[in-house]
Every structure is written in structure tokens, then in C-alpha cells.
Scaffold this motif. Structure first.
Motif, PDB file in Angstrom:
ATOM      1  N   PHE A 326      17.291   1.260  13.376  1.00 22.75           N
ATOM      2  CA  PHE A 326      16.993   1.139  14.806  1.00 22.75           C
ATOM      3  C   PHE A 326      16.954  -0.325  15.220  1.00 22.75           C
ATOM      4  CE2 PHE A 326      13.725   0.497  18.071  1.00 22.75           C
ATOM      5  CZ  PHE A 326      14.230   1.265  19.106  1.00 22.75           C
ATOM      6  N   VAL A 327      16.277  -1.159  14.400  1.00 24.08           N
ATOM      7  CA  VAL A 327      16.162  -2.574  14.731  1.00 24.08           C
ATOM      8  C   VAL A 327      17.518  -3.249  14.661  1.00 24.08           C
ATOM      9  CG1 VAL A 327      15.195  -4.769  13.934  1.00 24.08           C
ATOM     10  CG2 VAL A 327      13.737  -2.741  14.046  1.00 24.08           C
ATOM     11  N   ARG A 328      18.265  -2.962  13.596  1.00 18.47           N
ATOM     12  CA  ARG A 328      19.560  -3.616  13.413  1.00 18.47           C
ATOM     13  C   ARG A 328      20.557  -3.218  14.507  1.00 18.47           C
ATOM     14  NH1 ARG A 328      19.455  -7.835   9.721  1.00 18.47           N
ATOM     15  NH2 ARG A 328      18.106  -7.267   7.961  1.00 18.47           N
ATOM     16  N   SER A 329      20.370  -2.037  15.067  1.00 18.12           N
ATOM     17  CA  SER A 329      21.324  -1.551  16.073  1.00 18.12           C
ATOM     18  C   SER A 329      20.960  -1.971  17.491  1.00 18.12           C
ATOM     19  CB  SER A 329      21.423  -0.024  16.004  1.00 18.12           C
ATOM     20  OG  SER A 329      20.169   0.569  16.323  1.00 18.12           O
ATOM     21  N   LEU A 330      19.847  -2.665  17.674  1.00 26.90           N
ATOM     22  CA  LEU A 330      19.478  -3.122  19.021  1.00 26.90           C
ATOM     23  C   LEU A 330      20.536  -4.088  19.550  1.00 26.90           C
ATOM     24  CD1 LEU A 330      15.633  -3.743  18.598  1.00 26.90           C
ATOM     25  CD2 LEU A 330      16.742  -1.919  19.907  1.00 26.90           C
ATOM     26  N   ASN A 331      20.897  -3.906  20.833  1.00 27.35           N
ATOM     27  CA  ASN A 331      21.905  -4.750  21.459  1.00 27.35           C
ATOM     28  C   ASN A 331      21.683  -4.745  22.961  1.00 27.35           C
ATOM     29  OD1 ASN A 331      24.536  -5.732  22.548  1.00 27.35           O
ATOM     30  ND2 ASN A 331      25.099  -5.637  20.371  1.00 27.35           N
ATOM     31  N   PRO A 332      21.681  -5.911  23.590  1.00 27.77           N
ATOM     32  CA  PRO A 332      21.465  -5.958  25.042  1.00 27.77           C
ATOM     33  C   PRO A 332      22.474  -5.131  25.826  1.00 27.77           C
ATOM     34  CG  PRO A 332      21.338  -8.158  24.088  1.00 27.77           C
ATOM     35  CD  PRO A 332      21.852  -7.246  23.014  1.00 27.77           C
ATOM     36  N   SER A 333      23.645  -4.957  25.292  1.00 24.36           N
ATOM     37  CA  SER A 333      24.645  -4.175  26.019  1.00 24.36           C
ATOM     38  C   SER A 333      24.248  -2.703  26.104  1.00 24.36           C
ATOM     39  CB  SER A 333      26.010  -4.308  25.328  1.00 24.36           C
ATOM     40  OG  SER A 333      25.943  -3.788  23.999  1.00 24.36           O
ATOM     41  N   LEU A 341      14.544  -8.009  24.708  1.00 32.52           N
ATOM     42  CA  LEU A 341      15.720  -8.088  23.852  1.00 32.52           C
ATOM     43  C   LEU A 341      16.662  -9.195  24.334  1.00 32.52           C
ATOM     44  CD1 LEU A 341      17.127  -6.882  21.425  1.00 32.52           C
ATOM     45  CD2 LEU A 341      18.197  -5.194  22.936  1.00 32.52           C
ATOM     46  N   TRP A 342      16.741  -9.343  25.665  1.00 31.26           N
ATOM     47  CA  TRP A 342      17.570 -10.398  26.257  1.00 31.26           C
ATOM     48  C   TRP A 342      17.107 -11.778  25.769  1.00 31.26           C
ATOM     49  CZ3 TRP A 342      21.480 -10.037  30.061  1.00 31.26           C
ATOM     50  CH2 TRP A 342      21.869 -11.252  30.609  1.00 31.26           C
ATOM     51  N   GLU A 343      15.808 -12.016  25.857  1.00 36.67           N
ATOM     52  CA  GLU A 343      15.255 -13.309  25.443  1.00 36.67           C
ATOM     53  C   GLU A 343      15.456 -13.532  23.942  1.00 36.67           C
ATOM     54  OE1 GLU A 343      13.116 -16.947  25.818  1.00 36.67           O
ATOM     55  OE2 GLU A 343      14.093 -15.610  27.258  1.00 36.67           O
ATOM     56  N   PHE A 344      15.229 -12.463  23.177  1.00 39.66           N
ATOM     57  CA  PHE A 344      15.392 -12.540  21.717  1.00 39.66           C
ATOM     58  C   PHE A 344      16.845 -12.873  21.363  1.00 39.66           C
ATOM     59  CE2 PHE A 344      16.539 -10.174  17.807  1.00 39.66           C
ATOM     60  CZ  PHE A 344      15.809 -10.917  16.891  1.00 39.66           C
ATOM     61  N   TRP A 345      17.789 -12.269  22.085  1.00 38.11           N
ATOM     62  CA  TRP A 345      19.214 -12.488  21.818  1.00 38.11           C
ATOM     63  C   TRP A 345      19.583 -13.951  22.074  1.00 38.11           C
ATOM     64  CZ3 TRP A 345      21.275  -8.295  19.616  1.00 38.11           C
ATOM     65  CH2 TRP A 345      22.646  -8.281  19.339  1.00 38.11           C
ATOM     66  N   GLU A 346      19.050 -14.510  23.130  1.00 32.45           N
ATOM     67  CA  GLU A 346      19.323 -15.911  23.435  1.00 32.45           C
ATOM     68  C   GLU A 346      18.776 -16.833  22.351  1.00 32.45           C
ATOM     69  OE1 GLU A 346      17.661 -16.573  27.254  1.00 32.45           O
ATOM     70  OE2 GLU A 346      19.428 -15.857  28.336  1.00 32.45           O
ATOM     71  N   MET A 347      17.581 -16.497  21.826  1.00 30.53           N
ATOM     72  CA  MET A 347      16.973 -17.325  20.786  1.00 30.53           C
ATOM     73  C   MET A 347      17.765 -17.267  19.487  1.00 30.53           C
ATOM     74  SD  MET A 347      12.890 -16.632  21.159  1.00 30.53           S
ATOM     75  CE  MET A 347      12.624 -17.491  19.613  1.00 30.53           C
ATOM     76  N   VAL A 348      18.213 -16.081  19.122  1.00 26.08           N
ATOM     77  CA  VAL A 348      18.872 -15.894  17.826  1.00 26.08           C
ATOM     78  C   VAL A 348      20.301 -16.414  17.829  1.00 26.08           C
ATOM     79  CG1 VAL A 348      19.664 -14.167  16.156  1.00 26.08           C
ATOM     80  CG2 VAL A 348      17.395 -13.961  17.192  1.00 26.08           C
ATOM     81  N   SER A 379      30.015 -13.525  23.011  1.00 23.57           N
ATOM     82  CA  SER A 379      31.354 -12.972  22.827  1.00 23.57           C
ATOM     83  C   SER A 379      31.357 -11.461  22.801  1.00 23.57           C
ATOM     84  CB  SER A 379      31.952 -13.512  21.530  1.00 23.57           C
ATOM     85  OG  SER A 379      31.179 -13.093  20.419  1.00 23.57           O
ATOM     86  N   GLY A 380      30.191 -10.855  22.549  1.00 22.52           N
ATOM     87  CA  GLY A 380      30.102  -9.391  22.476  1.00 22.52           C
ATOM     88  C   GLY A 380      30.189  -8.849  21.068  1.00 22.52           C
ATOM     89  N   ILE A 381      30.492  -9.719  20.101  1.00 24.32           N
ATOM     90  CA  ILE A 381      30.561  -9.257  18.706  1.00 24.32           C
ATOM     91  C   ILE A 381      29.283  -9.594  17.940  1.00 24.32           C
ATOM     92  CG2 ILE A 381      33.082  -9.445  18.650  1.00 24.32           C
ATOM     93  CD1 ILE A 381      32.735 -12.078  17.103  1.00 24.32           C
ATOM     94  N   GLU A 382      28.328 -10.215  18.635  1.00 26.49           N
ATOM     95  CA  GLU A 382      27.068 -10.552  17.981  1.00 26.49           C
ATOM     96  C   GLU A 382      26.353  -9.268  17.549  1.00 26.49           C
ATOM     97  OE1 GLU A 382      28.276 -13.827  20.581  1.00 26.49           O
ATOM     98  OE2 GLU A 382      27.929 -11.688  20.923  1.00 26.49           O
TER      99      GLU A 382
END
Length: 854
Positions: A326-333, A341-348, A379-382
Motif C-alpha cells: 500500500f505504501v509503495r503504491s502511493l502516488n499523487p496521480s 502525499l503531494w508535499e512528501f513527493w516534492e521532498m523525496v 516526469s510521471g515515472i517516479e
């Protein structure tokens, strides 16, 4: 339809079967009593807009900055658990759980306002008041929220608050937690110290309730188990550098090799730094759960130098099936409304997933920060598949699992509340034990939480007992890796009061497989006992050897046990062995000497007897009744011979015979002397005018009769004594020592006293009469000889009494034999030596004329 915002609020007003669960999350898990750090890193959400339907009165002068990974994992554990429950066909079927998530930013004031906003509801947005709140990550926050929500009977369920004060159901009847009280971890650490035989422990604690309560419980649990605290150092957050330096110097100076630390990991980091500065690297640390699993400490190179081999108590970890995926599959899209999740994605990944979700005409502080960053688009592949950090690490879920349990506990309580054969028809029945989703009252949820009992998806039995869950902990060990870093290894578990420890799996701070020794004094070996040092703890003692006759056959004995009377301690004082019988024997030096002296006395007496027989017609022998002289020699020989009866192993008959022979032979001897003295006095008195008939009363017949009479009285005394209470052979167990004396015990002291007293009476009478006759005008006056002999006799026996009483063991027998021999030789030499001298060496004086001359 659902949408995610930073508030994580599901709002489906049109669906009748909807429950809202409030979640007040803190991004910094503070322990009770630790100071709030104004620069603490936490989620950086500012004041929300009205459209977000969240906090409407948050303080505007404080904003959170940064985003921490672990608290973010707690949020998604709640989301994951709710999704599992909403898809379950057995738990709350037909009912969808919704939730609000508020960020308290580790500030109690924010948590209080968030809780009030959740329980108040909002009619404009169709939000109903939530019947339960999961939150209060710190004990301070939990106390505040519980007091506020208590009058409303709204349950508060915490996943990290561990203050023992929250166990008081009178003050906090609405409080529940999936985190055990700190009392249980202190008990677990105490059991660990006892199990590993650590009796001398230093303690470093936080200078607040967390530290003081924990160390108090630790001392209570170890009381009576021989565990002492060498010192207690406190750390204050405001003076952490100074306090840590002082604590480090105390650790360095102390002999305690095991150090117990109850404080927050940031304080521990400063303490380890100070220990590294003074090169203290040989201590074994015991860790509380506040820092035992701290990733920051494990990754710190200083920690690996100072604190390898740490043993600690940690929050019980458990796997959550499916959560890692579940955690690994999280994606803002896939979750475009999820600001977290948006903020986390920017940090990572350092890029922006796209347009800011739910942007408003009045940008929030988050939007403003994002605009300033001007991050490039992603890029969308993250993907999180290859990302390794605390958020994606699901190997040991501890607080995360507590959040997961809290959600399931809430769901099962609601399931119990909503379970009814005909829910629709009973919805209007206020007396029914079940309820409808639209009519749930907080006190109903509170009631069902108190009676909760279910099996978790992991197969564990879960229930609340007075708001507490069963105490379960992991025991962890910090072990060095080949790369030089530290890793966390599970070495045991704690279930309530049961401690399960795999001791062989522990890597100790010393690097060996032997348990480190931490004692103030080495344990006393068998044969010794502990003696406490004045003014020092009980663990500091000296080892005193057991006294003779006492043993200790265990290590660390507090007392030495006295052996039974028939036994005595061995040389090492570790066992009782049978005592050896001892008596005056013919085989030992003392017995041989006394026997030789006795035989010599018999020989000398016999020689004198032979001389007197040979010269029986001479005046010297015939003077003063030669018959009495021969009788006296015979009695002296009996005296010498009776002393031999005292030597050798006592038996029933020897005990009786020796006292009778002693008493009768000496009475016979003294009787002869007394009669001789009387004859001397009568002979000289008869020469005076008018006293001629005096000798008629003291003729040979009367003399023999007097001796016989005096002797018969002693024989009568001995017969009565030996018939009624004779001496018996008995081991003298009262005398200490491996050898116990076997002697003739006087069953009747009165009988023995009468025998001695009668001899003493005759001796004193003879001495008095001889003293009166000492100046009679004969050239050879036998009264003088009797006087000297009786003086020696009385002196010997007067000295005998104290010597006999004070002599130990077989030496009492030796004293009595010596008195017999000394008095016998005194009589023999004083009376017969002068006569033999004249008979053998001065025959010219052995005439009647010379003897009668004045």
C-alpha cells in the motif's frame, strides 16, 4: 464520492451509513514532561481555508515547518486500516467509515482546537460531530484532550501516550490507549536486570514525570532482589549540555558497568557525545522505549563507538499484511487531493507532481512555499518502490501498528454497537442495546469500548482493561554490522509479567558472549556471608568467613547456618560433617605421660612398701602403729591405680568405677592419716598426769575400727549415688570444635559433691589435728610430716575445683587425674620420704633412743 485534502475528511452527507472518526496527529511524538521545542520540525500546514472545513481558529503566529516521515506513516496506517474495514464483509457490513485528520503540530493548544472542531461538527457542510477521536500523541496532549472531552463522554484513544497517570479511571474515564503504560516498561527493565544478575546499576533519567516515575517503579520492582542504584543523574532539556557532561563524569567515576537511561533520544545523543569526549566506551546501556529504536542514534557514528550492545525495551512490532505494498503504491496521480502525499513527493523526488491540489483564490502557506520553490514538474515515472526511508520502511511497525490497532478497536466497538437483528426497526427504540449510524452517541461508543474483546487480523486477542491494553514489548539489541554501523535485532518479548529472552542472540558491549558483570561487591562464595558496609547500599558488602560450627553452602548467603549439635563445619565452612569423638586416650602424649606418672607412683609406693616390710622390726617402722603405715601405703597405691581408670574411652562401667574408686581410696588414705594424728596426740597426752588411761581408747583395734568406719561412710555415699544417678558416658556437645569430648557426665552433681565434700572434711580435720600436734617434743614427730602432707593435699584439691570447671573437653579428665597424682605423691613423699631416708641412709638414727629424745 471521496476526496482527500490535508484534513483527510471523507464527507458523504447523502449516504445514511457514514461514520466520521477524528484523527488528531502530531508530527513530533513528545513524551510526557519533555519541553516543547519551538523549532521542532513537523508538518508545515498553516491556517486552513474555510473551504477545507478544518481548523477555523488556529493560532496565526505559529506555523509548522518540514514534514517528518514516521508521523506520515501513522496517517497512512489509519487510511489503510479504514480501507480494509470498509471493504470487509464481516466487520461493519454496509457501513462506511469516514475520517477527519488534523495536524496538531505537536502543540497541545492546536490539538485542543482541532478536537473541539471535530466534536462540534459543521451543519453548513453536513459534517456530523465525531463520536470518537484517535489522538493525543503525547501524554500532555492526551491529558488535556481527555479532560476536555470527558464531560462530553467522547472517547479519546491514544497510540503513544504512556503516562501512568492516565490509568486513573476516575480522572480519565473516557481515555483509552493502544500503548502500554510506562509502568510496564520499567517493570520489564527491572526483570531484565534481575534475570542478568546486574545488581549495581547507574541511572540517567529525564528530570520530569517520565523519568522519575519510571525509576521509582524500577526500584520498587527490584526491591528485595539485590539490585541497587549506584547513582541517579537527571537531564534537563534547558541545560542538556551541562547536565549530560555531569552525568558522563558520574558514569566514568562509578564502578557500575550497566547504565539505565530513561529519557528522550535527543538527550541520549548529547550524553553519548559527552561520553565519547572522555573516552568511556565500556558501559552496557539499558534503553527505555523512548530511544531504544531511534534511527537517528543507530545511524550516528558516535553511538557505535560508545553504545554498541545496547539492550532495550521497545514498543511491540507487528507486521501489517498488505501495508508495505500500500505504501509503495502511493502516488499523487492516484490521489490528486492528498496534500500530505503531494508535499512528501516534492521532498523525496524534488519535483512537483502537477498543479497544486484544491488550489484556492487565497493561497495557503503551503501554496506559497511551493510557489517559492519553483520545483520542476515530475516526469510521471517516479515511484516509491526503490525509495528507502522511514516512511517506506515497514520492517518494524511499532507506533504504526498501535495506530492500526486503534482503528480496528474503534471499528469493533462500532460493530458491537450497531449489531442488531433488525437495525431499521430498532432505530427509534431508545431502550435498545443497538443503535443506528445516524443516532450514535459518544457514551454508547464509550460503553462498548470498555467491553471490547476481539481478534486482530494478525490473530492476537485484543481488549481494554480499564482503558489499558495488555502490556506487550519487544526486547531489542543494538548489534554491530561488518560495515561498522549498528542494527536493531529482536532478542525477546515481554507479555505482561512474562519475559522471554534469547540470551544467546545478544551481542554485548564487551564483545564477548559472556554477560557483563555489574556489581558493587563480588558475590560471596560458599563458606562466607555478606556483611553490609555502614552507610552504603545493600549491594555493597564485605564477605565475612563463617564462624566455626557454621556453614553457607550457597553463593551470596546473607547468613551462616549453624550445624546441628552432632555435626561441625568443615575447613572451608561449606558443609557440616559428623563430629569426631575425643577422649583422654592411652595413645596420645598427655595420656601416656599421666599413665607413666601413675605407674611410677605405684612403683615408688611398692618400693616403699617393700622397704617397710624388710625393716618392719626397726623402731622407725614400728613407731606409731606400723599397721596403719602399711594400710596407708596400700591406699596410696589404690589412689595411683584409680587414676588409670580415668584414661581411655569412657563406658558405663568405667564411669561408675572410676568415681567410686577415687572416692573410697582417698577416704581410706586420709582416714589413715587422721587416725595416725589422733594416735600421736593421744600418746603425748597420756604422759601427762591423770591421762594414763587415754591410750586405752586408741589401741590398735580402735584405730582399725576408726579407719573402717570413716571408709564405710564414703562407701555408703558412693552406693547411694551410683544406684540413684550414676555418671554415664556422654558426648559434650556444648564445647565447640570438630572433636567432641566423650566423658562421664555427672547426672547428679549432689552425689559428686558429697564424695568430694566428705574427702575435704576428713582432710581439713586431719590438717587441723596435725597442726595442733606439730610442736610436740619428740625428736621425730610424725605430726609435722602429716601437717605438710595435708597442706599439699588441700592445696591441690582447692586448686582443682576452678581448674576442673574451666578446663574444656577431655582436659577436665586430665585435671582430675593430675590432682589425684599430685595429691598422692604429696602424701607419699611428705610422709614416707623422711622415714626411708633414715632407714636406708641414716640407720644409726633408726633407734628407739634417738626417736624418743627431746
Amino acid at each position: 464520492m471521496s476526496w482527500f485534502s490535508w484534513l483527510f475528511t471523507l464527507r458523504l452527507c447523502s449516504v445514511p451509513l457514514l461514520l466520521l472518526v477524528g484523527f488528531v496527529g502530531s508530527q513530533l511524538g513528545l513524551r510526557l514532561g519533555l519541553q516543547m521545542v519551538q523549532t521542532a520540525t513537523c508538518s508545515r500546514w498553516g491556517t486552513p481555508s474555510d473551504k477545507d472545513n478544518s481548523f477555523t481558529e488556529l493560532p496565526h503566529n505559529k506555523h509548522c515547518t518540514g514534514l517528518e516521515y514516521l508521523p506520515l506513516q501513522y496517517i497512512y496506517a489509519m487510511v489503510f486500516a479504514l480501507e480494509e474495514i470498509n471493504h470487509s464483509t464481516t466487520l461493519l457490513p454496509g457501513v462506511q467509515l469516514g475520517y477527519h485528520i488534523r495536524d496538531s503540530c505537536a502543540l497541545p493548544s492546536w490539538a485542543m482546537q482541532a478536537a473541539l472542531s471535530l466534536v462540534g461538527g459543521n451543519s453548513a457542510t453536513c459534517d456530523q460531530p465525531v463520536p470518537l477521536i484517535i489522538g493525543g500523541s503525547s501524554s500532555i496532549t492526551a491529558i488535556i484532550l481527555s479532560r476536555i472531552l470527558g464531560p462530553l463522554s467522547i472517547p479519546l484513544m491514544s497510540y503513544t501516550a504512556s503516562c501512568p497517570c492516565l490509568s486513573d479511571r476516575l480522572q480519565y474515564p473516557n481515555f483509552f490507549r493502544t500503548m502500554p503504560s510506562d509502568i510496564y516498561q520499567a517493570r520489564a527493565i527491572a526483570q531484565l536486570a534481575i534475570r542478568l544478575n546486574w545488581t549495581w546499576i547507574g541511572a540517567v533519567i529525564a528530570n520530569n514525570d517520565y523519568g522519575h516515575v519510571a525509576i521509582k517503579v524500577f526500584q520498587e520492582e527490584t526491591q528485595g532482589a539485590g539490585v541497587c542504584l549506584a547513582f541517579i543523574e537527571t537531564l534537563q532539556r534547558e541545560n542538556i549540555e551541562m547536565d549530560a557532561r555531569r552525568a558522563a563524569l558520574t558514569i566514568q567515576a562509578s564502578t557500575a558497568k550497566v547504565i539505565l537511561i530513561f529519557t528522550w533520544y535527543t538527550d541520549v545523543r548529547e550524553l553519548f557525545l559527552q561520553l565519547d569526549n572522555i573516552n568511556v566506551t565500556d558501559r552496557q546501556f539499558l534503553a527505555s522505549e523512548a530511544w531504544s529504536t531511534s534511527g537517528n542514534l543507530l545511524q550516528d557514528p558516535i553511538t557505535s563507538k560508545v553504545a554498541s550492545g545496547v539492550l532495550g525495551v521497545a514498543i511491540r512490532s507487528s507486521a501489517i499484511p498488505g501495508f508495505a505494498h500500500f505504501v509503495r503504491s502511493l502516488n499523487p496521480s492516484l490521489r490528486p487531493d492528498d496534500k500530505f502525499l503531494w508535499e512528501f513527493w516534492e521532498m523525496v523526488f524534488g519535483c512537483s507532481p502537477g498543479a497544486s491540489p484544491l488550489s484556492t483564490s487565497s493561497p495557503s502557506p503551503t501554496d506559497r512555499l511551493s510557489q517559492k520553490a519553483s520545483l520542476p514538474p515530475c516526469s510521471g515515472i517516479e515511484s516509491l518502490e526503490e525509495v528507502q526511508n522511514q516512511f517506506t520502511d515497514t520492517s518494524q511497525l511499532r507506533v504504526t501498528y498501535n495506530v492500526y490497532l486503534a482503528v480496528y478497536a474503534t471499528a469493533h466497538a462500532l460493530h458491537s454497537l450497531l449489531s442488531c437483528p433488525n437495525r431499521d426497526s430498532s432505530s427509534g427504540n431508545h431502550g435498545s442495546t443497538c443503535s443506528s449510524p445516524k443516532q450514535i452517541k459518544p457514551f454508547e461508543v464509550l460503553h462498548h469500548l470498555n467491553n471490547l474483546n476481539f481478534t486482530t487480523p494478525q490473530g492476537d486477542i485484543f481488549y481494554f482493561q480499564e482503558g489499558e491494553t495488555p502490556a506487550k514489548y519487544d526486547l531489542v539489541n543494538w548489534q554491530s554490522t561488518p560495515e561498522g554501523s549498528l542494527k536493531l535485532v529482536l532478542i525477546g518479548r515481554v507479555d505482561g509479567f512474562d519475559l522471554h529472552l534469547n540470551q544467546s542472540a545478544i551481542q554485548w558491549s564487551t564483545g564477548s558472549n559472556q554477560v557483563p558483570v555489574s556489581v558493587c561487591s563480588e558475590n560471596c562464595i560458599p563458606g562466607f556471608r555478606k556483611a553490609n558496609r555502614k552507610g552504603e547500599p545493600l549491594c555493597c558488602f564485605d564477605c565475612i568467613p563463617c564462624a566455626e560450627g557454621e556453614i553457607s553452602n550457597q553463593t551470596g548467603s546473607l547468613i551462616c547456618e549453624r550445624c546441628p549439635s552432632e555435626f561441625w563445619s568443615n575447613v572451608k565452612r561449606t558443609a557440616c560433617i559428623p563430629r569426631q569423638l575425643d577422649f583422654l586416650s592411652f595413645n596420645e602424649t598427655l595420656g601416656i605421660i599421666l599413665a607413666t606418672v601413675a605407674v611410677s607412683g605405684v612403683s615408688v609406693t611398692t618400693a616403699v612398701f617393700v622397704v617397710f616390710i624388710y625393716y618392719r622390726q626397726t623402731p622407725m617402722v614400728r613407731a606409731n602403729n606400723s599397721e596403719l603405715s602399711f594400710l596407708l601405703l596400700l591406699s596410696l597405691k589404690l589412689c595411683f591405680l584409680c587414676s588409670l581408670v580415668f584414661i581411655g574411652r569412657p563406658s558405663v562401667w568405667t564411669c561408675r568405677f572410676q568415681q567410686a574408686a577415687f572416692g573410697i581410696s582417698f577416704v581410706l588414705c586420709v582416714s589413715c592419716l587422721q587416725v595416725k594424728t589422733i594416735v600421736v596426740l593421744a600418746a603425748f597426752r597420756s604422759t601427762q598426769p591423770g591421762a594414763g588411761a587415754l591410750m586405752k581408747w586408741f589401741g590398735p583395734g580402735q584405730q582399725r575400727g576408726s579407719v573402717c568406719l570413716f571408709s564405710c561412710i564414703q562407701v555408703f555415699i558412693c552406693i547411694i549415688w551410683l544406684s540413684l544417678s550414676p555418671p554415664v558416658p556422654q558426648a559434650d556437645l556444648a564445647i565447640p570444635g570438630l572433636k567432641v569430648t566423650l566423658k562421664c557426665a555427672m547426672s547428679s552433681v549432689v552425689g559428686f559433691s558429697l564424695v568430694l565434700g566428705y574427702i575435704g572434711l576428713l582432710a581439713c580435720t586431719s590438717l587441723l589435728l596435725a597442726f595442733l600436734a606439730r610442736k610436740l617434743p619428740d625428736n621425730f614427730n610424725e605430726a609435722k610430716l602429716i601437717t605438710f602432707s595435708m597442706l599439699i593435699f588441700c592445696a591441690v584439691w582447692v586448686a582443682f575445683v576452678p581448674a576442673y570447671v574451666s578446663s574444656p573437653g577431655k582436659y577436665t579428665v586430665a585435671v582430675e587425674v593430675f590432682a589425684i597424682l599430685a595429691s598422692s605423691f604429696g602424701l607419699l613423699l611428705c610422709i614416707f620420704a623422711p622415714k626411708c631416708f633414715i632407714i636406708l641412709l641414716r640407720p644409726e638414727k633408726n633407734t628407739k633412743k634417738h626417736l624418743m629424745a627431746r
